[in-house]
Design an enzyme around this catalytic site. Structure first.
Site, mmCIF file in Angstrom:
data_model
loop_
_atom_site.group_PDB
_atom_site.id
_atom_site.type_symbol
_atom_site.label_atom_id
_atom_site.label_comp_id
_atom_site.label_asym_id
_atom_site.label_seq_id
_atom_site.Cartn_x
_atom_site.Cartn_y
_atom_site.Cartn_z
ATOM 1 N N LYS A 72 17.226 -9.203 -34.438
ATOM 2 C CA LYS A 72 16.412 -8.000 -34.714
ATOM 3 C C LYS A 72 15.488 -8.270 -35.887
ATOM 4 O O LYS A 72 15.847 -9.028 -36.800
ATOM 5 C CB LYS A 72 17.317 -6.806 -35.044
ATOM 6 C CG LYS A 72 17.976 -6.208 -33.817
ATOM 7 C CD LYS A 72 17.011 -5.432 -32.950
ATOM 8 C CE LYS A 72 17.489 -5.359 -31.523
ATOM 9 N NZ LYS A 72 16.601 -4.733 -30.597
ATOM 10 N N GLY A 96 21.371 0.456 -27.635
ATOM 11 C CA GLY A 96 22.099 1.454 -28.428
ATOM 12 C C GLY A 96 23.613 1.311 -28.314
ATOM 13 O O GLY A 96 24.351 2.282 -28.540
ATOM 14 N N LYS A 114 20.752 -13.726 -28.255
ATOM 15 C CA LYS A 114 19.460 -13.820 -27.566
ATOM 16 C C LYS A 114 18.318 -13.493 -28.513
ATOM 17 O O LYS A 114 18.459 -12.662 -29.411
ATOM 18 C CB LYS A 114 19.433 -12.922 -26.320
ATOM 19 C CG LYS A 114 19.168 -11.456 -26.581
ATOM 20 C CD LYS A 114 18.752 -10.780 -25.288
ATOM 21 C CE LYS A 114 18.141 -9.412 -25.501
ATOM 22 N NZ LYS A 114 16.874 -9.401 -26.225
ATOM 23 N N ASP A 115 17.196 -14.149 -28.278
ATOM 24 C CA ASP A 115 15.973 -13.791 -28.986
ATOM 25 C C ASP A 115 15.626 -12.349 -28.676
ATOM 26 O O ASP A 115 15.977 -11.831 -27.602
ATOM 27 C CB ASP A 115 14.801 -14.654 -28.471
ATOM 28 C CG ASP A 115 14.606 -15.932 -29.281
ATOM 29 O OD1 ASP A 115 15.212 -16.052 -30.358
ATOM 30 O OD2 ASP A 115 13.845 -16.803 -28.814
ATOM 31 N N HIS A 121 15.432 -10.226 -18.872
ATOM 32 C CA HIS A 121 15.234 -9.018 -19.683
ATOM 33 C C HIS A 121 14.529 -7.964 -18.814
ATOM 34 O O HIS A 121 13.653 -8.307 -18.022
ATOM 35 C CB HIS A 121 14.399 -9.325 -20.930
ATOM 36 C CG HIS A 121 14.498 -8.236 -21.930
ATOM 37 N ND1 HIS A 121 13.727 -7.095 -21.856
ATOM 38 C CD2 HIS A 121 15.294 -8.074 -23.007
ATOM 39 C CE1 HIS A 121 14.057 -6.282 -22.857
ATOM 40 N NE2 HIS A 121 15.010 -6.858 -23.578
ATOM 41 N N LYS A 153 0.830 -1.218 0.000
ATOM 42 C CA LYS A 153 0.000 0.000 0.000
ATOM 43 C C LYS A 153 0.858 1.260 0.000
ATOM 44 O O LYS A 153 0.513 2.268 -0.591
ATOM 45 C CB LYS A 153 -0.887 -0.004 1.254
ATOM 46 C CG LYS A 153 -2.197 -0.735 1.037
ATOM 47 C CD LYS A 153 -3.133 -0.510 2.191
ATOM 48 C CE LYS A 153 -2.584 -1.132 3.449
ATOM 49 N NZ LYS A 153 -3.550 -1.300 4.530
ATOM 50 N N GLY A 209 22.229 -5.076 -30.592
ATOM 51 C CA GLY A 209 21.372 -5.511 -31.687
ATOM 52 C C GLY A 209 21.710 -4.668 -32.909
ATOM 53 O O GLY A 209 22.464 -5.082 -33.793
ATOM 54 N N GLY A 210 21.192 -3.433 -32.903
ATOM 55 C CA GLY A 210 21.439 -2.513 -34.024
ATOM 56 C C GLY A 210 22.919 -2.287 -34.276
ATOM 57 O O GLY A 210 23.336 -2.130 -35.428
ATOM 58 N N GLU A 256 13.052 -9.863 -27.216
ATOM 59 C CA GLU A 256 12.079 -10.151 -26.146
ATOM 60 C C GLU A 256 10.638 -10.136 -26.643
ATOM 61 O O GLU A 256 9.738 -10.613 -25.956
ATOM 62 C CB GLU A 256 12.265 -9.203 -24.955
ATOM 63 C CG GLU A 256 11.780 -7.771 -25.129
ATOM 64 C CD GLU A 256 12.740 -6.904 -25.930
ATOM 65 O OE1 GLU A 256 13.784 -7.410 -26.387
ATOM 66 O OE2 GLU A 256 12.427 -5.707 -26.100
HETATM 67 C C1 LIG Z 1 16.833 -1.549 -22.489
HETATM 68 S S1 LIG Z 1 17.914 -2.879 -22.179
HETATM 69 C C2 LIG Z 1 17.388 -4.138 -23.332
HETATM 70 C C3 LIG Z 1 18.115 -4.096 -24.604
HETATM 71 C C4 LIG Z 1 17.469 -4.915 -25.677
HETATM 72 O O1 LIG Z 1 16.775 -5.874 -25.427
HETATM 73 C C5 LIG Z 1 17.656 -4.548 -27.052
HETATM 74 O O2 LIG Z 1 17.005 -5.139 -27.916
HETATM 75 C C6 LIG Z 1 18.636 -3.505 -27.431
HETATM 76 O O3 LIG Z 1 18.764 -3.430 -28.828
HETATM 77 P P1 LIG Z 1 19.793 -2.432 -29.484
HETATM 78 O O4 LIG Z 1 19.505 -2.497 -30.958
HETATM 79 O O5 LIG Z 1 19.520 -1.067 -28.932
HETATM 80 O O6 LIG Z 1 21.179 -2.890 -29.164
#
Ligand SMILES: CSCCC(=O)C(=O)COP(=O)(O)O
Length: 422
Positions: free
Chosen positions: A145, A349, A171-172, A262, A96, A371-372, A174
């Site tokens: 991605k 990023g 990793k997949d 994640h 609460k 990823g990117g 999310e």
């Molecule tokens: C906000 S932390 C999770 C980062 C993530 O899951 C992700 O996909 C980041 O992708 P990026 O292309 O920015 O490396």
């Protein structure tokens, strides 16, 4: 002797009597009322009563807005009031109360008895390193991605390109849930095939964290199905399900592979200075306690920015060996508790130019995750992975990225694209 778990709050109020407020929390979240109780009942309730441990009031400096007036309040909650699980603890200390004005839960520590109910990560940093056979450098992870709506061959191709670039983990995304185009077992089968192909060429082992999704009641059987299909790691959206679900999975003796947490949904909880739960509790202490082997969180350098101080607090919560100091309240001298360290994975990023900053702040025990920053490399996904590995090698050898890039075109191209911080 009573055992207690401690909660520290930052409470903002322009004119409140914070000592009174602390007492009302300690009483209100435990026995409900105190002064009105007859003496005989007080004696009986004493062991259930919360205690105010400290109240540190921060008055705004001259010229500062009065809205900056706050106090850090620490309350001890008797273990006897709640069962030994994270939901019971959280509802006790911030159920609460989380809705009662400008107040944020900024720290938690546990009685040794409460903590002894948690075995923490099954693998942790050491265990993940052993699975990969890599002990002397930061690990590199790549994120799938643009996979929603794709079929298995496209997924396989993307997996292979990431693996061939020399990453340690993939990793997949999310947001890739159970779906008819790339169902869990098929996904694992084709990704592991691609991993084997890449390993033949690179000589490197790989972990693939497949996204564990679906209704809570089916997660454990889904995880075991994944393991049966050969999965060697799981990705899990912990905050959508709750810490106790992670704890159930991590303590299941048949779930014998690392679990990667994640942080999806975390932004609804930690960023406000006035409300929610601090990042170090949410993405640090509670993730480790519940058994996450690897924990993703936004870094201070990339596209979803978290202040550096908060990042360092998460790192500390995930890595510290000194549980007596950082996790346990009033640890008895003879208590020896251990939790494996969870791998910190500062993310979002991330590009090769940021590697020196990541290693400066996190040292060797970190997973560089992109990823990117891998798929968006101008020379392609393989070059994306290679550029990151080159940035890690350069930094580990104390060579500037600019110098190393002179003989490493993939790194040079990454720096030309994304730059390096000043
Ligand atoms: C906000 S932390 C999770 C980062 C993530 O899951 C992700 O996909 C980041 O992708 P990026 O292309 O920015 O490396």
């Amino acid at each position: 002797m009573n055992a207690y778990c401690l909660a520290t709050y930052r409470s903002f109020d322009e004119k409140a009597d914070f000592h009174k407020k602390a007492t009302s929390i300690a009483v209100g979240l435990t026995v409900g009322s105190w002064t009105e109780l007859p003496e005989a009942q007080k004696a009986q309730m004493e062991k259930h009563l919360g205690k105010v441990i400290s109240v540190e009031v921060h008055e705004p400096a001259h010229g500062e807005p009065t809205s900056n007036r706050y106090a850090d309040i620490t309350i001890a909650y008797p273990d006897i009031n709640f069962s030994r699980d994270i939901p019971a603890l959280l509802v006790t200390v911030f159920g609460k109360l989380s809705m009662d004005g400008k107040i944020k839960l900024i720290d938690l520590s546990f009685s040794s008895d409460f903590l002894s109910g948690f075995s923490g990560p099954k693998f942790g940093i050491q265990g993940v390193r052993e699975l990969l056979g890599v002990h002397d450098r930061p690990l590199l992870m790549s994120i799938f991605k643009s996979v929603v709506g794709y079929e298995l061959p496209a997924l396989r191709e993307q997996f292979y390109l990431q693996a061939a670039g020399g990453v340690d983990l993939i990793k997949d995304d999310e947001i890739l849930f159970e779906n008819p185009l790339t169902p869990l077992e098929k996904r694992i089968e084709i990704c592991l095939e691609a991993a084997a192909q890449a390993t033949k060429e690179t000589g490197q082992k790989l972990l693939y964290a497949v996204n564990l999704t679906g209704p809570t009641s089916k997660l454990a059987s889904q995880a075991k199905k994944a393991i049966g299909a050969g999965a060697n790691a799981l990705l899990f959206n912990v905050l959508a399900y709750g810490f106790d679900t992670l704890h159930e999975l991590s303590t299941d003796p048949e779930i014998t592979i690392p679990i990667m947490a994640h942080p999806a949904m975390a932004g609804a909880t930690y960023p406000s200075p006035h409300y929610g739960i601090s990042a170090s509790v949410l993405l640090g202490k509670l993730m480790r306690l519940a058994g996450a082997d690897l924990v993703l969180f936004p870094s201070p350098y990339g596209s979803v920015v978290m202040p550096r101080e908060e990042n360092m607090a998460i790192k500390h919560a995930l890595l510290t060996d000194d549980l007596r100091k950082d996790y346990i309240y009033n640890a008895p001298a003879d208590v020896q508790l251990k939790l494996a360290a969870s791998f910190p994975v500062p993310s979002a990023g991330i590009h090769p130019g940021l590697v020196p900053l990541i290693l400066r702040d996190f040292g060797k025990d970190v997973i560089v995750n992109a990823g990117g920053g891998i798929h968006g490399h101008p020379l392609g996904t393989i070059a994306g992975g290679q550029a990151f590995r080159q940035a890690i090698d350069a930094t580990m050898q104390g060579i500037t990225l600019q110098d190393y890039a002179r003989t490493h075109p993939e790194l040079q191209s990454a720096i030309d694209t994304w730059g390096t911080p000043e």
